[in-house]
Enzyme design. Structure first.
Site, PDB file in Angstrom:
ATOM      1  N   ILE A 173       0.960  -1.188  -0.096  1.00 10.98           N
ATOM      2  CA  ILE A 173      -0.021  -0.030  -0.048  1.00 10.98           C
ATOM      3  C   ILE A 173       0.871   1.299   0.044  1.00 10.98           C
ATOM      4  CG2 ILE A 173      -1.777   1.495   1.331  1.00 10.98           C
ATOM      5  CD1 ILE A 173      -2.738  -1.313   2.352  1.00 10.98           C
TER       6      ILE A 173
ATOM      7  N   ASN B 180       0.619   4.995   7.374  1.00 10.57           N
ATOM      8  CA  ASN B 180       0.302   3.751   6.916  1.00 10.57           C
ATOM      9  C   ASN B 180       0.985   2.476   7.284  1.00 10.57           C
ATOM     10  OD1 ASN B 180      -0.565   2.055   4.366  1.00 10.57           O
ATOM     11  ND2 ASN B 180       1.848   1.920   4.137  1.00 10.57           N
TER      12      ASN B 180
ATOM     13  N   TYR C 106      -2.995  -6.512  17.144  1.00 14.83           N
ATOM     14  CA  TYR C 106      -3.040  -5.679  15.898  1.00 14.83           C
ATOM     15  C   TYR C 106      -4.418  -4.876  16.165  1.00 14.83           C
ATOM     16  CZ  TYR C 106      -3.811  -4.549  10.855  1.00 14.83           C
ATOM     17  OH  TYR C 106      -4.223  -4.009   9.929  1.00 14.83           O
TER      18      TYR C 106
ATOM     19  N   LYS D  10      -5.373  -0.878  16.235  1.00 12.04           N
ATOM     20  CA  LYS D  10      -6.335  -0.242  15.313  1.00 12.04           C
ATOM     21  C   LYS D  10      -7.453   0.496  15.981  1.00 12.04           C
ATOM     22  CE  LYS D  10      -3.371  -1.018  11.633  1.00 12.04           C
ATOM     23  NZ  LYS D  10      -2.822  -0.004  11.021  1.00 12.04           N
TER      24      LYS D  10
END
Length: 259
Positions: free
Chosen positions: A19, A86, A150, A154
């Site tokens: 990405i 990112n 994770y 987030k």
């Protein structure tokens, strides 16, 4: 939006990844100068790669867990008009397999690193009375889909984004985050080598019948950072081919069998 980011510097973390590279090319094509940051030394190759397309790029290698290294990298970059947080990684698939050190590792890589980058650019944005921060979260921050450390990080990205929006809006600074679902990046290559049908099985959970392409994430980030979204801040926007709209697999079983 062609050329809207001309004359601006866009800092992108995790720039060497799937990405990240797409983001660098996308915003470079929109006229931005790129400040690429990654822990992988391969990020330096982006300078020459992007130069072939006429895109100015500076690169720095830094572990986002290393606060002084992050500060030094952003000092090298100078003025940053848009920060795209990112960088991210998941190394622990289940809670049972996650020990305290592993938990700390994933939280640090995904949440604390994003905070350190925001902390590095906010003072200059305050001074200019303008700036935008867009963080790449995940739908894992909304739902339990595995990768618990994770996912917790987030979820923290969403909370951090709202805090920045609340506190720094009076300085003309906006903060938003995107929440991608499964994205077609090289990270899936190893999985596909073991199981060529893995993405096909995943696609049935998505109302659009497919997974997300990297450029689709880039376009949503560009919108959130653009003047078209000048009144949008504190938003966590799914980019998920409809996954969070509902359980399409269950719906087909219950009510849509003839649809």
């Amino acid at each position: 939006m062609s050329g809207q980011f001309a004359g601006k510097t866009v800092a992108i973390t995790g720039a060497a990844g799937g990405i990240g590279r797409q983001l660098c090319r996308f915003f470079g094509a929109e006229g931005a100068a790129i400040a690429a940051l990654d822990r992988n030394p391969d990020v330096k190759s982006l300078v020459d790669e992007l130069a072939q397309d006429g895109i100015a790029c500076r690169a720095a290698v830094a572990e986002l867990s290393d606060a002084p290294a992050v500060e030094a990298a952003f000092a090298k970059f100078g003025a940053v008009h848009l920060l795209i947080n990112n960088a991210g990684v998941s190394r622990h698939n289940t809670l049972r397999q996650t020990d305290p050190a592993g938990w700390d590792e994933d939280i640090d890589a995904n949440l604390n690193g994003a905070y350190r980058c925001a902390h590095a650019v906010l003072p200059q944005m305050v001074e200019r009375r303008s700036g935008s921060i867009v963080s790449v979260g995940s739908i894992n921050g909304l739902y339990a889909l595995g990768d618990p450390a994770y996912s917790a990080a987030k979820a923290g990205i969403i909370a951090m984004t709202k805090a920045i929006a609340m506190e720094y809006g009076r300085f003309g600074i906006r903060a938003n985050c995107v929440l991608p679902a499964t994205v077609r990046t090289p990270i899936w290559d190893a999985r596909k080598a073991k199981d060529p049908e893995v993405l096909k099985r995943l696609e049935r959970w998505y109302p659009l019948g497919r997974i997300v392409e990297p450029e689709e994430v880039a376009r949503v980030i560009a919108f959130l950072a653009s003047d078209a979204a000048s009144a949008v801040t504190g938003v966590a926007l799914p980019v998920d081919c409809g996954l969070t709209a509902g359980n399409i697999v269950m719906s087909r079983e219950l009510t849509l069998e003839d649809f």
